[in-house]
Write a protein that holds these residues in place. Sequence first.
Motif, PDB file in Angstrom:
ATOM      1  N   LEU A  99      -0.372   7.842  -7.773  1.00 16.89           N
ATOM      2  CA  LEU A  99      -1.190   6.706  -7.613  1.00 16.89           C
ATOM      3  C   LEU A  99      -0.289   5.477  -7.168  1.00 16.89           C
ATOM      4  O   LEU A  99      -0.662   4.526  -6.572  1.00 16.89           O
ATOM      5  N   GLN A 100       0.816   5.551  -7.927  1.00 17.12           N
ATOM      6  CA  GLN A 100       1.467   4.279  -7.743  1.00 17.12           C
ATOM      7  C   GLN A 100       2.048   4.107  -6.471  1.00 17.12           C
ATOM      8  O   GLN A 100       1.899   3.041  -5.752  1.00 17.12           O
ATOM      9  N   MET A 101       2.583   5.190  -5.947  1.00 12.74           N
ATOM     10  CA  MET A 101       3.146   5.101  -4.392  1.00 12.74           C
ATOM     11  C   MET A 101       2.099   5.113  -3.300  1.00 12.74           C
ATOM     12  O   MET A 101       2.417   4.466  -2.282  1.00 12.74           O
ATOM     13  N   GLY A 102       0.905   5.612  -3.701  1.00 14.08           N
ATOM     14  CA  GLY A 102      -0.174   5.489  -2.670  1.00 14.08           C
ATOM     15  C   GLY A 102      -1.187   4.320  -2.907  1.00 14.08           C
ATOM     16  O   GLY A 102      -2.020   4.207  -1.918  1.00 14.08           O
ATOM     17  N   GLY A 103      -1.173   3.852  -4.026  1.00 12.29           N
ATOM     18  CA  GLY A 103      -2.290   2.877  -4.459  1.00 12.29           C
ATOM     19  C   GLY A 103      -1.634   1.507  -4.751  1.00 12.29           C
ATOM     20  O   GLY A 103      -1.745   0.501  -4.032  1.00 12.29           O
ATOM     21  N   VAL A 104      -0.852   1.713  -6.231  1.00 11.90           N
ATOM     22  CA  VAL A 104      -0.405   0.523  -6.686  1.00 11.90           C
ATOM     23  C   VAL A 104       0.482  -0.298  -6.000  1.00 11.90           C
ATOM     24  O   VAL A 104       0.225  -1.563  -5.545  1.00 11.90           O
ATOM     25  N   GLY A 105       1.557   0.446  -5.212  1.00  9.41           N
ATOM     26  CA  GLY A 105       2.585  -0.269  -4.491  1.00  9.41           C
ATOM     27  C   GLY A 105       2.022  -0.790  -3.352  1.00  9.41           C
ATOM     28  O   GLY A 105       2.068  -2.091  -3.108  1.00  9.41           O
ATOM     29  N   PRO A 106       1.388   0.048  -2.376  1.00  9.02           N
ATOM     30  CA  PRO A 106       0.781  -0.556  -1.063  1.00  9.02           C
ATOM     31  C   PRO A 106      -0.133  -1.595  -1.501  1.00  9.02           C
ATOM     32  O   PRO A 106      -0.279  -2.768  -0.719  1.00  9.02           O
TER      33      PRO A 106
END
Length: 211
Positions: A99-106
């Motif tokens: 979730l961080q790499m695919g959502g939160v970060g981007p």
Amino acid sequence: MIDLYTWTTPNGRKVSIMLEELEMPYKAIPINITNDDQFAPDFLKISPNNKIPAIVDTENGTSVMESGAIMLYLSKKAGGKLVPADEAGYWRMMEWLMLQMGGVGPMLGQAHHFLKFNPGKAPYAEERYGNEAKRLYGVLDKQLEDSAYLAGDQLSIADIATWPWISRFEWQQIDLKSFTNLARWYSELAARPAFQRGYHVPKQMGEIPLP
């Protein structure tokens, strides 16, 4: 020894914080992205996508780019630390890491771009990414309602990957105090010595923002 090629961004801070938590020896090598250091030929050999962070494990010559892959590599090198040992816990950690790499970060990165650095240029984009930032904060806050950390009762890679993005809540125009569970988690992690040290790699920055 780990050679860490990094800069003062959320993705860069993920790895320096993790290295500090693991107490793993490393050398920080600044890649000043404001000066286009990331396009230098020597760096592109390590990180073909011209992004920080990247590492070189000097013990075996292995180079790894992309922050999520780096964190998983470091955990394995450290004997599985910061990754739950049980099957269910492992996949719960992976859920929140993804979730961080695919959502939160981007998505929070886009919020930074439009709300912090280009205000007034694209009202639709500001509204879109501002709303998505608030939605993601709500998802994280709900998860932390009955859980000390994102993947359960122990600190994991998922927390270390996510925290540096939340540390820029002001850039995202978020009132962190309105997300009480997330604010509790964020402040507790901000007080950890390893987070304090890792936040200031590769150079001393201002105080860690608190809600």
